[in-house]
Design a protein around this motif. Structure first.
Motif, PDB file in Angstrom:
ATOM      1  N   ILE A   1       0.744  -0.939   0.160  1.00 41.19           N
ATOM      2  CA  ILE A   1      -0.018   0.054   0.140  1.00 41.19           C
ATOM      3  C   ILE A   1       1.038   1.267   0.093  1.00 41.19           C
ATOM      4  CG2 ILE A   1      -1.725   1.233   1.366  1.00 41.19           C
ATOM      5  CD1 ILE A   1      -2.835  -1.393   2.182  1.00 41.19           C
ATOM      6  N   HIS A   2       1.843   1.220   0.932  1.00 40.48           N
ATOM      7  CA  HIS A   2       2.725   2.484   0.850  1.00 40.48           C
ATOM      8  C   HIS A   2       3.459   2.649  -0.521  1.00 40.48           C
ATOM      9  CE1 HIS A   2       6.933   4.208   1.629  1.00 40.48           C
ATOM     10  NE2 HIS A   2       6.231   5.010   2.170  1.00 40.48           N
ATOM     11  N   ALA A   3       3.941   1.573  -1.131  1.00 40.25           N
ATOM     12  CA  ALA A   3       4.513   1.716  -2.282  1.00 40.25           C
ATOM     13  C   ALA A   3       3.691   2.344  -3.482  1.00 40.25           C
ATOM     14  CB  ALA A   3       5.176   0.279  -3.004  1.00 40.25           C
ATOM     15  N   HIS A   4       2.540   1.953  -3.460  1.00 37.75           N
ATOM     16  CA  HIS A   4       1.459   2.506  -4.264  1.00 37.75           C
ATOM     17  C   HIS A   4       1.248   3.886  -4.062  1.00 37.75           C
ATOM     18  CE1 HIS A   4      -1.964   3.140  -6.841  1.00 37.75           C
ATOM     19  NE2 HIS A   4      -2.725   3.363  -5.947  1.00 37.75           N
ATOM     20  N   VAL A   5       0.976   4.254  -2.748  1.00 36.15           N
ATOM     21  CA  VAL A   5       0.689   5.517  -2.383  1.00 36.15           C
ATOM     22  C   VAL A   5       1.927   6.646  -2.816  1.00 36.15           C
ATOM     23  CG1 VAL A   5       0.629   7.182  -0.411  1.00 36.15           C
ATOM     24  CG2 VAL A   5      -0.786   5.056  -0.624  1.00 36.15           C
ATOM     25  N   ASP A   6       3.221   6.005  -2.738  1.00 39.90           N
ATOM     26  CA  ASP A   6       4.232   6.666  -3.222  1.00 39.90           C
ATOM     27  C   ASP A   6       4.491   6.981  -4.689  1.00 39.90           C
ATOM     28  OD1 ASP A   6       6.679   8.065  -2.071  1.00 39.90           O
ATOM     29  OD2 ASP A   6       7.820   6.418  -3.588  1.00 39.90           O
ATOM     30  N   GLU A   7       3.821   5.922  -5.365  1.00 40.20           N
ATOM     31  CA  GLU A   7       3.824   6.013  -6.883  1.00 40.20           C
ATOM     32  C   GLU A   7       2.805   7.185  -7.072  1.00 40.20           C
ATOM     33  OE1 GLU A   7       2.382   2.356  -8.283  1.00 40.20           O
ATOM     34  OE2 GLU A   7       4.373   1.326  -8.055  1.00 40.20           O
ATOM     35  N   GLU A   8       1.806   7.197  -6.417  1.00 42.63           N
ATOM     36  CA  GLU A   8       0.643   8.298  -6.745  1.00 42.63           C
ATOM     37  C   GLU A   8       1.370   9.504  -6.198  1.00 42.63           C
ATOM     38  OE1 GLU A   8      -2.271  10.286  -8.074  1.00 42.63           O
ATOM     39  OE2 GLU A   8      -1.816   8.010  -8.524  1.00 42.63           O
ATOM     40  N   ARG A   9       1.953   9.689  -5.236  1.00 45.21           N
ATOM     41  CA  ARG A   9       2.614  10.885  -4.858  1.00 45.21           C
ATOM     42  C   ARG A   9       3.556  11.472  -5.898  1.00 45.21           C
ATOM     43  NH1 ARG A   9       7.536  12.704  -1.974  1.00 45.21           N
ATOM     44  NH2 ARG A   9       8.348  10.603  -2.407  1.00 45.21           N
TER      45      ARG A   9
END
Length: 218
Positions: free
Chosen positions: A74-82
């Motif tokens: 989840i964190h990795a995906h949020v970072d991609e969206e950031r």
């Protein structure tokens, strides 16, 4: 003019406590990893479930993330969206990238909040405004936020994600809609003002710009 007697009011101290929780609630990004006390998360969930909902549809669903690998995904995906959000911001891109926008890896608890599927069967209050299910779930999150703040626990609402990807990662049913990744946990201190105000991203609007009587004044 005499103030009418109101036997339904809380005591003065209780009223002050409610307004203090509202005033000092913060969207937190900096956490300590210490676990919550036993039963604390359950209290917050119960507070959320006491929220009002249009047509009493109770559309909220809470998914507690306890799998470390899932939390990291989840964190990795949020970072991609950031990064994608920064690209979309144009001239404010660099400024945005300096902001801390989540605390997924450092907080005690991560919850994914979603709207249930098959919401179309709830027509009461939604015939012309189907988005009222989202409004109802937002009330539930706000209840949780205020309960957490009253107990000295920080919470942050992360919305930088693709709902389809979070739905896939969390095994949510087709037709459900993730609306929030919540970071919950102990903090060193609560921000003295909203973080985006401290970082000069924006400032709170004057209430005179938002409150009208009888007609919307432009």
């Amino acid at each position: 003019m005499n103030t009418p007697d109101n036997s339904h009011a809380f005591s003065a101290d209780e009223i002050d406590a409610v307004y203090r929780a509202i005033r000092e609630r913060r969207d937190m990004r900096h956490f300590r990893p210490d676990p919550l006390e036993e039963g604390q998360l359950e209290r917050f969930i119960h507070a959320a479930h006491m929220a009002p909902s249009v047509g009493y549809m109770q559309p909220w669903r809470f998914l507690r993330i306890t799998d470390p690998a899932l939390r990291k995904a989840i964190h990795a995906h949020v970072d991609e969206e950031r990064i994608a959000t920064a690209d979309a911001l144009g001239e404010r891109s660099d400024e945005f990238m300096k902001l801390k926008v989540e605390g997924i890896l450092s907080c005690a608890e991560v919850l994914v909040v979603g709207l249930t599927d098959q919401r179309e069967k709830y027509i009461f209050g939604r015939r012309t405004m189907p988005e009222m299910d989202l409004a109802s779930a937002s009330c539930a999150i706000q209840n949780m936020w205020l309960a957490a703040r009253a107990e000295g626990i920080g919470m942050g609402w992360v919305s930088l994600f693709d709902p389809a990807r979070i739905r896939e990662l969390c095994g949510m049913p087709e037709g459900s809609q993730p609306i929030a990744v919540l970071c919950i946990g102990h903090v060193e201190e609560f921000y003295p003002a909203p973080m985006l105000e401290i970082e000069k991203w924006d400032k709170r609007k004057n209430i005179k710009e938002l409150f009208f009587e009888n007609a919307w004044k432009i």
